[in-house]
Write a protein that holds these residues in place. Structure first.
Motif, PDB file in Angstrom:
ATOM      1  N   ILE A  21       0.875  -1.173   0.000  1.00  9.34           N
ATOM      2  CA  ILE A  21       0.000   0.000   0.000  1.00  9.34           C
ATOM      3  C   ILE A  21       0.913   1.225   0.000  1.00  9.34           C
ATOM      4  O   ILE A  21       2.059   1.152   0.459  1.00  9.34           O
ATOM      5  CB  ILE A  21      -0.985   0.034   1.198  1.00  9.34           C
ATOM      6  CG1 ILE A  21      -0.258  -0.130   2.527  1.00  9.34           C
ATOM      7  CG2 ILE A  21      -2.066  -1.007   1.042  1.00  9.34           C
ATOM      8  CD1 ILE A  21      -1.170  -0.037   3.746  1.00  9.34           C
ATOM      9  N   GLN A  22       0.391   2.332  -0.535  1.00 12.82           N
ATOM     10  CA  GLN A  22       1.246   3.495  -0.779  1.00 12.82           C
ATOM     11  C   GLN A  22       2.010   3.949   0.468  1.00 12.82           C
ATOM     12  O   GLN A  22       3.181   4.259   0.413  1.00 12.82           O
ATOM     13  CB  GLN A  22       0.376   4.652  -1.303  1.00 12.82           C
ATOM     14  CG  GLN A  22       1.179   5.781  -1.890  1.00 12.82           C
ATOM     15  CD  GLN A  22       1.819   5.425  -3.234  1.00 12.82           C
ATOM     16  OE1 GLN A  22       1.128   5.151  -4.190  1.00 12.82           O
ATOM     17  NE2 GLN A  22       3.132   5.421  -3.287  1.00 12.82           N
ATOM     18  N   GLY A  23       1.301   3.933   1.624  1.00 11.85           N
ATOM     19  CA  GLY A  23       1.900   4.429   2.856  1.00 11.85           C
ATOM     20  C   GLY A  23       2.992   3.517   3.413  1.00 11.85           C
ATOM     21  O   GLY A  23       3.702   3.897   4.350  1.00 11.85           O
ATOM     22  N   HIS A  24       3.129   2.323   2.878  1.00 12.48           N
ATOM     23  CA  HIS A  24       4.197   1.426   3.320  1.00 12.48           C
ATOM     24  C   HIS A  24       5.284   1.315   2.255  1.00 12.48           C
ATOM     25  O   HIS A  24       6.463   1.196   2.577  1.00 12.48           O
ATOM     26  CB  HIS A  24       3.638   0.036   3.659  1.00 12.48           C
ATOM     27  CG  HIS A  24       2.788   0.049   4.898  1.00 12.48           C
ATOM     28  ND1 HIS A  24       2.831  -0.934   5.848  1.00 12.48           N
ATOM     29  CD2 HIS A  24       1.884   0.943   5.365  1.00 12.48           C
ATOM     30  CE1 HIS A  24       1.983  -0.652   6.839  1.00 12.48           C
ATOM     31  NE2 HIS A  24       1.398   0.486   6.552  1.00 12.48           N
ATOM     32  N   ILE A  25       4.874   1.378   0.976  1.00 11.02           N
ATOM     33  CA  ILE A  25       5.878   1.325  -0.108  1.00 11.02           C
ATOM     34  C   ILE A  25       6.782   2.557  -0.023  1.00 11.02           C
ATOM     35  O   ILE A  25       8.007   2.441  -0.120  1.00 11.02           O
ATOM     36  CB  ILE A  25       5.188   1.282  -1.498  1.00 11.02           C
ATOM     37  CG1 ILE A  25       4.470  -0.054  -1.688  1.00 11.02           C
ATOM     38  CG2 ILE A  25       6.207   1.503  -2.611  1.00 11.02           C
ATOM     39  CD1 ILE A  25       3.582  -0.099  -2.913  1.00 11.02           C
ATOM     40  N   ASN A  26       6.186   3.731   0.166  1.00  9.47           N
ATOM     41  CA  ASN A  26       6.995   4.971   0.123  1.00  9.47           C
ATOM     42  C   ASN A  26       8.168   4.953   1.108  1.00  9.47           C
ATOM     43  O   ASN A  26       9.308   5.127   0.691  1.00  9.47           O
ATOM     44  CB  ASN A  26       6.117   6.200   0.377  1.00  9.47           C
ATOM     45  CG  ASN A  26       5.245   6.538  -0.821  1.00  9.47           C
ATOM     46  OD1 ASN A  26       5.247   5.799  -1.793  1.00  9.47           O
ATOM     47  ND2 ASN A  26       4.510   7.628  -0.754  1.00  9.47           N
ATOM     48  N   PRO A  27       7.919   4.763   2.413  1.00  9.75           N
ATOM     49  CA  PRO A  27       9.069   4.837   3.323  1.00  9.75           C
ATOM     50  C   PRO A  27      10.069   3.706   3.114  1.00  9.75           C
ATOM     51  O   PRO A  27      11.273   3.914   3.259  1.00  9.75           O
ATOM     52  CB  PRO A  27       8.431   4.757   4.719  1.00  9.75           C
ATOM     53  CG  PRO A  27       7.102   4.133   4.512  1.00  9.75           C
ATOM     54  CD  PRO A  27       6.655   4.549   3.138  1.00  9.75           C
ATOM     55  N   MET A  28       9.580   2.512   2.740  1.00  7.87           N
ATOM     56  CA  MET A  28      10.513   1.387   2.580  1.00  7.87           C
ATOM     57  C   MET A  28      11.329   1.535   1.292  1.00  7.87           C
ATOM     58  O   MET A  28      12.491   1.141   1.232  1.00  7.87           O
ATOM     59  CB  MET A  28       9.757   0.061   2.669  1.00  7.87           C
ATOM     60  CG  MET A  28       9.195  -0.126   4.091  1.00  7.87           C
ATOM     61  SD  MET A  28       8.369  -1.691   4.413  1.00  7.87           S
ATOM     62  CE  MET A  28       9.739  -2.810   4.675  1.00  7.87           C
ATOM     63  N   LEU A  29      10.732   2.151   0.280  1.00 10.62           N
ATOM     64  CA  LEU A  29      11.500   2.449  -0.941  1.00 10.62           C
ATOM     65  C   LEU A  29      12.590   3.490  -0.647  1.00 10.62           C
ATOM     66  O   LEU A  29      13.748   3.332  -1.055  1.00 10.62           O
ATOM     67  CB  LEU A  29      10.553   2.985  -2.030  1.00 10.62           C
ATOM     68  CG  LEU A  29      11.231   3.667  -3.222  1.00 10.62           C
ATOM     69  CD1 LEU A  29      12.041   2.670  -4.038  1.00 10.62           C
ATOM     70  CD2 LEU A  29      10.202   4.352  -4.112  1.00 10.62           C
ATOM     71  N   GLN A  30      12.223   4.536   0.063  1.00  5.86           N
ATOM     72  CA  GLN A  30      13.214   5.584   0.350  1.00  5.86           C
ATOM     73  C   GLN A  30      14.348   5.039   1.222  1.00  5.86           C
ATOM     74  O   GLN A  30      15.502   5.390   1.037  1.00  5.86           O
ATOM     75  CB  GLN A  30      12.557   6.792   1.043  1.00  5.86           C
ATOM     76  CG  GLN A  30      11.497   7.494   0.208  1.00  5.86           C
ATOM     77  CD  GLN A  30      11.975   7.857  -1.194  1.00  5.86           C
ATOM     78  OE1 GLN A  30      13.160   8.107  -1.425  1.00  5.86           O
ATOM     79  NE2 GLN A  30      11.056   7.890  -2.142  1.00  5.86           N
TER      80      GLN A  30
END
Ligand code: UDX
Length: 462
Positions: A21-30
């Motif tokens: 989900i967007q809110g988990h992909i974003n921080p883990m990608l960064q």
């Protein structure tokens, strides 16, 4: 500017598995990008169901690989609970196959960083002789509250007596400051199960990586660190918006939605500095029809310019004629390039649901907030925004559960226009922005933790 570290020999290989989900992909990608900048080989796993919206192969400085999640490309789940069930059925096998595939290469997997709500990944990793650690996409404070809920004790008593909640290292909390799932699963038994599963094997993880920073939650981090090896490594904001250290950080994210980037940025360019309220409730929250109407008319009453993100699925809730009536004042889009928007000088405040990413992004970019939390961790984040970090105000909810248009107008005025607290909130916002940058900058508290993690990994024999 810092170049990516080059290492001789083969780099240690880390797998990163977020819930898609967007809110988990974003921080883990960064975070993956940060690790790659320190010389690790990082493979971020994204599920097949996200299809074309997810790139594959060498993207940014990392490798992105699809993993079968029980759905064919582009196929969508009917409900969150259905998705969780199929994901749990398919991913353990896909993950095992992937690890085995890499074990026959020059870069076998050394460590798995998994979304903290997927703790079974640690058991699976260990069974294959690999170490792992959870990545928490929520604050330490919220995690502490989930922990207290499981322990019973003072939190249970306070909830039964409907009194104030006093817990170690946390500010005194009212019941409506608690994460919504502490009150029970409601209509989300699947999400509830995932949230409280975070503690099932937490004592066995060698690193607990957290998207927060020491200075932001110092006492709570210390309290948590007395129990587990807690390592704050945030804010996981792309370097280009923060410490500007990474030279190859031009393209910063992956979006499951289509951002109307050019339209948003051109529109913001045409506005005066500090004159726009940016409004967004993230990727999941859904307001009732009546609440959407109050929000719309509240924005109109505020007389401020507004940039409002209304996802495609929510569009029919915007009152008829509202867009035409407010065409001079506002712009409604289905998705925005949020970091660029928050970094734009025309934005004067952020009306947010207080999803943890949105909160941390606004805090790190120095944007004052109007907090309108909806569920999960958001009420607690809103409490900290308003009363602990004092970088915004929290909207008051009426007895019928609704936020009125007058209240929305009042809060926007307070934060962005002539409110008594406007200057104090701005000063605090600037202070936290500086501290966020320092935490990630060379030698900062989060940077040190990331360096330590990388060094430990590199020192281990394959
Ligand atoms: C959820 C939870 O709400 C959050 O509290 C939890 O800790 C993580 O997952 P979500 O509700 O989508 O996520 O909110 P948030 O955490 O704020 O994440 C949304 C992300 O989407 C942010 O990184 C934000 O920058 C991005 N976004 C949002 C856009 O890029 N464009 C938009 O228009 C809206």
């Amino acid at each position: 500017m810092e170049m990516r570290k080059q290492r001789t020999g083969s780099a240690s290989h880390v797998l990163v598995l977020p819930l898609p989900i967007q809110g988990h992909i974003n921080p883990m990608l960064q975070f993956s990008k940060r690790l790659a900048s320190k010389g690790l080989k990082v493979t971020l796993l994204t599920p097949t169901s996200t299809g074309n919206s997810m790139p594959q192969g060498n993207v940014f400085s990392i490798n992105i690989e699809h993993i079968f999640d029980g759905y064919k490309e582009g196929e969508r789940a009917a409900t969150a609970d259905e998705y969780i069930e199929r994901f749990m059925g398919a991913v353990p096998l896909s993950l095992t196959e992937l690890i085995e595939k890499y074990s026959a290469t020059q870069t076998p997997v050394k460590f798995i960083i998994y979304d903290s709500i997927l703790p079974w990944v640690l058991d699976l990793a260990k069974s294959l002789g690999i170490e792992g650690g959870p990545f928490f996409t929520q604050t330490c404070a919220v995690t502490a509250l989930y922990y207290h809920k499981l322990q019973g004790g003072a939190l249970k008593t306070a909830m039964e007596e409907k009194s104030l909640v006093s817990l170690p290292s946390l500010p005194q909390l009212e019941l409506n400051d608690l994460p919504s799932l502490v009150h029970g699963p409601g209509s989300y038994p699947g999400v509830y199960g995932l949230i409280f599963s975070q503690f099932s094997n937490i004592d066995e993880a060698s690193w607990l990586l957290w998207n927060t920073f020491n200075e932001l939650e110092d006492e709570i981090v210390d309290w948590m660190a007395s129990k587990w090896p807690v390592k704050p490594i945030g804010p996981t904001i792309p370097s280009m918006f923060l410490d500007k250290r990474l030279e190859d950080d031009k393209e910063y994210g992956i979006s499951l939605f289509n951002p109307n980037s050019e339209t948003c940025m051109k529109w913001l360019d045409s506005k005066e500095p500090g004159s726009v309220v940016y409004v967004s409730f993230g990727s999941l929250a859904a307001l009732t029809d009546d609440q959407m109407a109050e929000l719309a008319w509240g924005l109109k009453r505020s007389n401020a310019h507004f940039l409002w993100v209304v996802r495609e699925s929510e569009k029919q809730k915007v009152p008829a004629n509202f867009a035409e009536e407010t065409a001079e004042m506002g712009l409604i889009v289905t998705w925005s390039p949020q970091l660029e928007v928050l970094a734009h000088k025309s934005v004067g405040c952020f009306m947010t649901h207080c999803g943890w990413n949105s909160t941390l992004e606004a805090l790190s970019l120095g944007v004052p907030m109007v907090a309108m939390p909806q569920w999960t961790d958001q009420p607690t984040n809103a409490k900290f925004v308003a009363d602990v970090w004092q970088v915004g105000v929290r909207i008051k909810v009426g007895e019928n559960g609704m936020v009125t248009r007058e209240e929305i107008e009042r809060c926007i005025t307070e934060v962005m226009m002539d409110g008594e607290r406007r200057d104090e909130i701005r000063t605090n916002s600037e202070k936290w922005k500086k501290l966020a940058i320092m935490a990630m900058d060379e030698g900062g508290s989060s940077d040190k933790n990331i360096e330590e993690f990388v060094a430990k990994l590199e020192s281990k024999q394959q």
